[in-house]
Design a protein around this motif. Structure first.
Motif, PDB file in Angstrom:
ATOM      1  N   GLU A  66       0.927  -0.892  -0.176  1.00  0.00           N
ATOM      2  CA  GLU A  66       0.331  -0.033   0.082  1.00  0.00           C
ATOM      3  C   GLU A  66       0.938   0.981  -0.482  1.00  0.00           C
ATOM      4  OE1 GLU A  66      -2.915   0.152   0.026  1.00  0.00           O
ATOM      5  OE2 GLU A  66      -3.276  -1.979  -0.049  1.00  0.00           O
ATOM      6  N   ASN A  67       0.150   2.304  -0.894  1.00  0.00           N
ATOM      7  CA  ASN A  67       0.920   3.881  -1.018  1.00  0.00           C
ATOM      8  C   ASN A  67       0.355   4.650  -0.550  1.00  0.00           C
ATOM      9  OD1 ASN A  67       2.744   5.226  -1.647  1.00  0.00           O
ATOM     10  ND2 ASN A  67       3.954   4.854  -3.267  1.00  0.00           N
ATOM     11  N   TRP A  68      -0.183   5.257  -0.056  1.00  0.00           N
ATOM     12  CA  TRP A  68      -1.419   5.648   0.478  1.00  0.00           C
ATOM     13  C   TRP A  68      -0.154   7.419   0.326  1.00  0.00           C
ATOM     14  CZ3 TRP A  68      -5.957   3.648   3.965  1.00  0.00           C
ATOM     15  CH2 TRP A  68      -6.510   2.621   2.430  1.00  0.00           C
ATOM     16  N   ARG A  69      -0.753   8.151   0.378  1.00  0.00           N
ATOM     17  CA  ARG A  69      -0.573   9.593  -0.085  1.00  0.00           C
ATOM     18  C   ARG A  69      -1.013  10.986   0.050  1.00  0.00           C
ATOM     19  NH1 ARG A  69       0.028   6.519  -3.547  1.00  0.00           N
ATOM     20  NH2 ARG A  69       0.305   7.457  -5.377  1.00  0.00           N
ATOM     21  N   VAL A  70      -0.868  11.781   0.642  1.00  0.00           N
ATOM     22  CA  VAL A  70      -0.893  13.108   0.570  1.00  0.00           C
ATOM     23  C   VAL A  70      -0.334  13.569  -0.536  1.00  0.00           C
ATOM     24  CG1 VAL A  70      -1.856  15.430   1.387  1.00  0.00           C
ATOM     25  CG2 VAL A  70      -2.177  13.729   2.955  1.00  0.00           C
ATOM     26  N   THR A  91      -4.561  25.551  -2.145  1.00  0.00           N
ATOM     27  CA  THR A  91      -4.825  24.127  -1.720  1.00  0.00           C
ATOM     28  C   THR A  91      -5.256  23.327  -1.534  1.00  0.00           C
ATOM     29  OG1 THR A  91      -2.957  22.862  -1.189  1.00  0.00           O
ATOM     30  CG2 THR A  91      -2.165  23.956  -3.141  1.00  0.00           C
ATOM     31  N   PHE A  92      -5.534  22.291  -1.108  1.00  0.00           N
ATOM     32  CA  PHE A  92      -6.063  21.110  -1.062  1.00  0.00           C
ATOM     33  C   PHE A  92      -5.868  19.711  -1.110  1.00  0.00           C
ATOM     34  CE2 PHE A  92      -8.585  21.042  -4.805  1.00  0.00           C
ATOM     35  CZ  PHE A  92      -9.301  19.727  -4.500  1.00  0.00           C
ATOM     36  N   PRO A  93      -5.934  18.743   0.003  1.00  0.00           N
ATOM     37  CA  PRO A  93      -5.555  17.804   0.321  1.00  0.00           C
ATOM     38  C   PRO A  93      -6.376  16.808  -0.199  1.00  0.00           C
ATOM     39  CG  PRO A  93      -6.040  18.031   2.563  1.00  0.00           C
ATOM     40  CD  PRO A  93      -6.683  19.657   1.278  1.00  0.00           C
ATOM     41  N   VAL A  94      -5.057  15.886  -0.836  1.00  0.00           N
ATOM     42  CA  VAL A  94      -5.615  14.683  -1.916  1.00  0.00           C
ATOM     43  C   VAL A  94      -5.168  13.474  -1.250  1.00  0.00           C
ATOM     44  CG1 VAL A  94      -6.136  13.714  -4.164  1.00  0.00           C
ATOM     45  CG2 VAL A  94      -7.034  16.213  -3.854  1.00  0.00           C
ATOM     46  N   VAL A  95      -5.788  12.746  -1.115  1.00  0.00           N
ATOM     47  CA  VAL A  95      -5.204  10.915  -0.312  1.00  0.00           C
ATOM     48  C   VAL A  95      -5.660  10.516  -1.682  1.00  0.00           C
ATOM     49  CG1 VAL A  95      -5.416   9.433   1.100  1.00  0.00           C
ATOM     50  CG2 VAL A  95      -5.753  11.730   2.164  1.00  0.00           C
ATOM     51  N   VAL A  96      -4.414  10.012  -2.231  1.00  0.00           N
ATOM     52  CA  VAL A  96      -5.032   9.027  -3.087  1.00  0.00           C
ATOM     53  C   VAL A  96      -4.139   7.699  -2.501  1.00  0.00           C
ATOM     54  CG1 VAL A  96      -4.162   9.971  -5.158  1.00  0.00           C
ATOM     55  CG2 VAL A  96      -2.482   9.880  -3.917  1.00  0.00           C
ATOM     56  N   THR A  97      -4.242   6.262  -3.255  1.00  0.00           N
ATOM     57  CA  THR A  97      -4.605   5.168  -2.267  1.00  0.00           C
ATOM     58  C   THR A  97      -3.936   4.575  -3.581  1.00  0.00           C
ATOM     59  OG1 THR A  97      -6.980   4.601  -3.263  1.00  0.00           O
ATOM     60  CG2 THR A  97      -5.977   5.516  -0.588  1.00  0.00           C
ATOM     61  N   ASP A  98      -3.783   4.600  -4.609  1.00  0.00           N
ATOM     62  CA  ASP A  98      -3.560   3.819  -5.909  1.00  0.00           C
ATOM     63  C   ASP A  98      -1.988   4.536  -6.757  1.00  0.00           C
ATOM     64  OD1 ASP A  98      -4.639   1.303  -8.280  1.00  0.00           O
ATOM     65  OD2 ASP A  98      -3.305   3.534  -9.600  1.00  0.00           O
ATOM     66  N   PRO A  99      -1.303   3.296  -7.320  1.00  0.00           N
ATOM     67  CA  PRO A  99       0.268   3.742  -8.228  1.00  0.00           C
ATOM     68  C   PRO A  99       0.214   5.070  -8.747  1.00  0.00           C
ATOM     69  CG  PRO A  99      -0.266   1.436  -7.337  1.00  0.00           C
ATOM     70  CD  PRO A  99      -2.033   2.045  -7.197  1.00  0.00           C
ATOM     71  N   GLY A 103      -7.803   7.004  -7.290  1.00  0.00           N
ATOM     72  CA  GLY A 103      -8.720   6.714  -6.611  1.00  0.00           C
ATOM     73  C   GLY A 103      -8.281   7.369  -4.977  1.00  0.00           C
ATOM     74  N   GLY A 104      -9.183   7.253  -4.378  1.00  0.00           N
ATOM     75  CA  GLY A 104      -8.892   7.925  -2.822  1.00  0.00           C
ATOM     76  C   GLY A 104      -9.465   8.431  -2.115  1.00  0.00           C
ATOM     77  N   TRP A 105      -9.132   9.550  -1.754  1.00  0.00           N
ATOM     78  CA  TRP A 105      -9.923  10.350  -0.292  1.00  0.00           C
ATOM     79  C   TRP A 105      -9.906  12.000  -1.191  1.00  0.00           C
ATOM     80  CZ3 TRP A 105      -8.897  14.026   3.287  1.00  0.00           C
ATOM     81  CH2 TRP A 105     -10.016  14.408   3.787  1.00  0.00           C
ATOM     82  N   ARG A 106     -11.056  12.576  -1.186  1.00  0.00           N
ATOM     83  CA  ARG A 106     -10.990  14.215  -1.550  1.00  0.00           C
ATOM     84  C   ARG A 106     -12.252  14.465  -1.002  1.00  0.00           C
ATOM     85  NH1 ARG A 106      -8.703  11.176  -5.563  1.00  0.00           N
ATOM     86  NH2 ARG A 106      -7.402  11.550  -7.376  1.00  0.00           N
ATOM     87  N   VAL A 107     -12.642  15.935  -0.380  1.00  0.00           N
ATOM     88  CA  VAL A 107     -13.064  16.232   0.298  1.00  0.00           C
ATOM     89  C   VAL A 107     -14.557  17.608  -0.967  1.00  0.00           C
ATOM     90  CG1 VAL A 107     -11.035  17.692   1.263  1.00  0.00           C
ATOM     91  CG2 VAL A 107     -13.852  17.554   2.919  1.00  0.00           C
ATOM     92  N   LEU A 125      -4.739  10.895   9.644  1.00  0.00           N
ATOM     93  CA  LEU A 125      -5.156   9.884   9.358  1.00  0.00           C
ATOM     94  C   LEU A 125      -5.255   8.832   8.063  1.00  0.00           C
ATOM     95  CD1 LEU A 125      -5.408   8.805  11.866  1.00  0.00           C
ATOM     96  CD2 LEU A 125      -8.219   8.893  11.589  1.00  0.00           C
ATOM     97  N   ILE A 126      -5.622   8.846   7.515  1.00  0.00           N
ATOM     98  CA  ILE A 126      -6.078   8.429   6.137  1.00  0.00           C
ATOM     99  C   ILE A 126      -4.862   7.786   5.746  1.00  0.00           C
ATOM    100  CG2 ILE A 126      -7.009   7.544   4.482  1.00  0.00           C
ATOM    101  CD1 ILE A 126      -9.374  10.183   4.694  1.00  0.00           C
TER     102      ILE A 126
END
Length: 175
Positions: A66-70, A91-99, A103-107, A125-126
């Motif tokens: 797993e390579n999750w990053r902001v 800017t705002f954070p985007v957490v990506v969970t795919d190489p 994908g991942g988490w956006r707000v 945290l994510i």
């Protein structure tokens, strides 16, 4: 002999300039009758080529592949003045969970604007979740291997086991 540590289109931190950039070209320096390049230079579009020791890749925790990053996404809907109170204006954070940075988490921008510090904490945290899950699994394993643990550690291990089970249990199908 030199090996390329970075690849084309990779996001790197360029220390001499103090900014992030994308590797545009990997430039090996070859010498006659030598099978591998002697040096590798990287063109990041900043006016000169950089060596490996001048660049740094994004720090990422890797747990079981797993390579999750902001990543930071540009705020398209607000000017810098409107978002100057944000921790990282513009800017705002985007957490990506795919190489491939998919994908991942956006707000939504409106939610980020309401409480940017809370959203930044959620993003951190994510990205650390795979490491926290691994830690909880190790604690459960430690408790199952060693029956002579103090009560406080046993209680923590029991709670960690409940969390691991909740994470690994698939939800029931909706009727």
């Amino acid at each position: 002999m030199a090996k390329a540590l970075f690849h084309k289109h990779q996001r790197v931190y360029v220390a001499p300039v103090g900014t992030w950039a994308i590797v545009e070209h990997v430039k090996p320096h070859w010498v006659k009758d030598v099978e591998e390049p002697v040096r590798i230079y990287y063109d990041c579009g900043l006016g000169r080529d950089f060596t490996t020791h001048e660049l740094a890749s994004e720090q990422a925790d890797t747990v079981d592949g797993e390579n999750w990053r902001v990543l930071r996404a540009k705020n398209k809907w607000q000017s810098m003045e409107e978002c100057s109170r944000h921790p990282f204006p513009g800017t705002f954070p985007v957490v990506v969970t795919d190489p491939k940075d998919w994908g991942g988490w956006r707000v939504p921008a409106a939610e980020y604007d309401r409480d940017p510090n809370r959203i930044e904490a959620q993003a951190r945290l994510i990205t650390r979740s795979p490491g926290l899950l691994e830690l909880a699994e190790q604690l459960v394993q430690l408790a199952s291997d060693d029956t002579e643990l103090p009560d406080a550690v046993s209680t923590l291990a029991r709670r960690a086991g409940e969390l691991v089970r909740a994470i690994n249990t698939k939800p029931a199908e909706a009727p």
